[in-house]
Design an enzyme around this catalytic site. Structure first.
Site, PDB file in Angstrom:
ATOM      1  N   CYS A  12       0.857  -1.178   0.000  1.00  0.00           N
ATOM      2  CA  CYS A  12       0.000   0.000   0.000  1.00  0.00           C
ATOM      3  C   CYS A  12       0.899   1.236   0.000  1.00  0.00           C
ATOM      4  O   CYS A  12       2.111   1.143   0.234  1.00  0.00           O
ATOM      5  CB  CYS A  12      -0.920   0.002   1.221  1.00  0.00           C
ATOM      6  SG  CYS A  12      -0.032   0.194   2.792  1.00  0.00           S
ATOM      7  N   HIS A 131      -0.151  -4.641  19.538  1.00  0.00           N
ATOM      8  CA  HIS A 131       0.254  -4.137  18.221  1.00  0.00           C
ATOM      9  C   HIS A 131       0.693  -2.679  18.369  1.00  0.00           C
ATOM     10  O   HIS A 131       0.108  -1.924  19.150  1.00  0.00           O
ATOM     11  CB  HIS A 131      -0.921  -4.253  17.245  1.00  0.00           C
ATOM     12  CG  HIS A 131      -0.572  -3.992  15.817  1.00  0.00           C
ATOM     13  ND1 HIS A 131      -0.428  -2.713  15.314  1.00  0.00           N
ATOM     14  CD2 HIS A 131      -0.335  -4.834  14.773  1.00  0.00           C
ATOM     15  CE1 HIS A 131      -0.128  -2.788  14.024  1.00  0.00           C
ATOM     16  NE2 HIS A 131      -0.068  -4.062  13.667  1.00  0.00           N
ATOM     17  N   GLU A 133       0.366  -0.047  16.468  1.00  0.00           N
ATOM     18  CA  GLU A 133      -0.543   1.028  16.058  1.00  0.00           C
ATOM     19  C   GLU A 133      -1.488   1.442  17.187  1.00  0.00           C
ATOM     20  O   GLU A 133      -1.592   2.641  17.484  1.00  0.00           O
ATOM     21  CB  GLU A 133      -1.330   0.637  14.802  1.00  0.00           C
ATOM     22  CG  GLU A 133      -2.165   1.799  14.268  1.00  0.00           C
ATOM     23  CD  GLU A 133      -3.012   1.443  13.054  1.00  0.00           C
ATOM     24  OE1 GLU A 133      -4.060   2.076  12.872  1.00  0.00           O
ATOM     25  OE2 GLU A 133      -2.619   0.544  12.286  1.00  0.00           O
ATOM     26  N   THR A 170      -6.300   0.830  11.840  1.00  0.00           N
ATOM     27  CA  THR A 170      -6.585   0.909  10.403  1.00  0.00           C
ATOM     28  C   THR A 170      -6.520  -0.429   9.679  1.00  0.00           C
ATOM     29  O   THR A 170      -7.054  -0.555   8.576  1.00  0.00           O
ATOM     30  CB  THR A 170      -5.614   1.882   9.711  1.00  0.00           C
ATOM     31  OG1 THR A 170      -4.266   1.399   9.877  1.00  0.00           O
ATOM     32  CG2 THR A 170      -5.730   3.288  10.278  1.00  0.00           C
ATOM     33  N   CYS A 198      -8.328   1.684   6.753  1.00  0.00           N
ATOM     34  CA  CYS A 198      -7.753   2.426   5.628  1.00  0.00           C
ATOM     35  C   CYS A 198      -8.256   1.821   4.320  1.00  0.00           C
ATOM     36  O   CYS A 198      -8.615   0.635   4.250  1.00  0.00           O
ATOM     37  CB  CYS A 198      -6.229   2.438   5.694  1.00  0.00           C
ATOM     38  SG  CYS A 198      -5.422   0.959   5.075  1.00  0.00           S
ATOM     39  N   SER A 226       2.249  -9.296  10.719  1.00  0.00           N
ATOM     40  CA  SER A 226       1.445  -8.375   9.916  1.00  0.00           C
ATOM     41  C   SER A 226      -0.036  -8.601  10.177  1.00  0.00           C
ATOM     42  O   SER A 226      -0.610  -9.604   9.744  1.00  0.00           O
ATOM     43  CB  SER A 226       1.749  -8.572   8.426  1.00  0.00           C
ATOM     44  OG  SER A 226       0.799  -7.914   7.623  1.00  0.00           O
ATOM     45  N   SER A 271       2.432  -5.144   3.495  1.00  0.00           N
ATOM     46  CA  SER A 271       3.863  -4.938   3.746  1.00  0.00           C
ATOM     47  C   SER A 271       4.727  -6.043   3.143  1.00  0.00           C
ATOM     48  O   SER A 271       5.905  -6.165   3.469  1.00  0.00           O
ATOM     49  CB  SER A 271       4.114  -4.844   5.256  1.00  0.00           C
ATOM     50  OG  SER A 271       3.560  -5.951   5.938  1.00  0.00           O
TER      51      SER A 271
END
Length: 314
Positions: A12, A131, A133, A170, A198, A226, A271
């Protein structure tokens, strides 16, 4: 073997931007050394290994604050997952050069949290515990952001504020987020909600939900850390109804998974380096269950092919 190459898949824009930022840092001779990344720049070990060859070192630890304690001088790169304001402040106090590779979508969530908590809101944040984030998002306003991952977490909430807002990590499954949002709205009917999946995550999940059902098996190429890769496998199984396995690269593919399979669908996390995915696709396209010469599983992509090319500044 018949192969359905699910599209869109793979990188992305947030991941590409983060890697280009880090690659430019490696090329910048004016930056103080050593150069460290606070955690994995993106969740893929092939990428972090490739950066180490370029002289950029990935530091690991339970959270960004603990990782930052390992750094006394040089340059630090904040990953695509974002960091808390406290991490930024401590890096500045240490005199470190800080480079921000936070995904713009994550930055938008941080800005939303900052704006709403300043206006007196409590935030219910749907995300995966442990995580990075959610760690960064909660760190924007630690006393006002409440992380939930499950129905049990929602049941345990005890909020009395008239001002409540739901937002989310996201890279979560949009279906999981929807279900948890509905439970929260049942408990707090006055809650406002702002879904932050996202667009890249959303369209990749929708592609799997729409295309994986045509296959007997789905292979997701992505790192075990991931979250978006793991969610793609989940979507294949729970939404498309097709068995799925996540692999880091070709070396993790098991031939027994292919027994009785005529058509396999393949996708990749946001990723996952494109050459890693292409190698898996080539193997599956050449694989014949009755031809032993096509059974050899051997990863051959060199680290030099992992990172995006960056034009050297003149």
């Amino acid at each position: 073997m018949n192969v359905i190459k699910i599209s869109p898949r793979g990188y992305c824009y947030g991941v590409v931007d983060a890697m280009v930022i880090a690659k430019n840092a490696a090329l910048d001779k004016n930056l103080p050394r050593p150069i460290y990344i606070l955690g994995m720049i993106v969740h893929n070990k092939h990428v972090t290994d490739a950066f180490e060859e370029d002289g950029i070192y990935t530091l690991d630890g339970p959270n960004r604050l603990d990782i930052l304690k390992q750094v006394e001088s040089g340059t630090v790169i904040f990953t695509a997952h974002g960091v808390s304001p406290e991490v930024r402040q401590i890096a500045e106090e240490k005199g470190l050069v800080a480079i921000d590779a936070t995904c713009p979508d994550v930055t938008k969530t941080h800005e939303l949290i900052s704006e709403k908590t300043a206006d007196g809101y409590d935030i219910i944040y749907i995300g995966k515990k442990g995580h990075p984030e959610p760690e960064g998002a909660v760190g924007v306003a630690p006393d006002k952001v409440h992380l939930v991952e499950s129905e049990a977490d929602i049941e345990a909430l005890d909020l009395t504020s008239d001002k409540l807002l739901i937002t989310n990590q996201t890279t979560m499954s949009q279906w999981d987020v929807h279900d948890l949002m509905e439970l929260i709205k049942e408990k707090y009917p006055h809650v406002e909600y702002h879904q932050e999946i996202c667009l890249a995550t959303q369209v990749r999940q929708e592609a799997v939900s729409e295309q994986a059902g045509q296959a007997d098996l789905t292979i997701v190429v992505g790192d075990p850390k991931s979250n978006n890769s793991n969610r793609l496998a989940q979507v294949s199984m729970e939404i498309a109804g097709t068995q799925a396995y996540r692999i880091g690269d070709l070396s993790e593919l098991k031939l027994e998974w292919l027994q009785g399979v005529n058509t396999v669908a393949i996708t990749a996390g946001a990723s996952t380096p494109t050459p890693i995915t292409k190698e898996v696709i080539r193997f599956l396209e050449n694989y014949e269950p009755d031809d032993e010469s096509t059974w050899k599983i051997e990863r051959s992509v060199p680290l030099s092919k992992i990172l995006p090319r960056v034009k050297t500044k003149k």
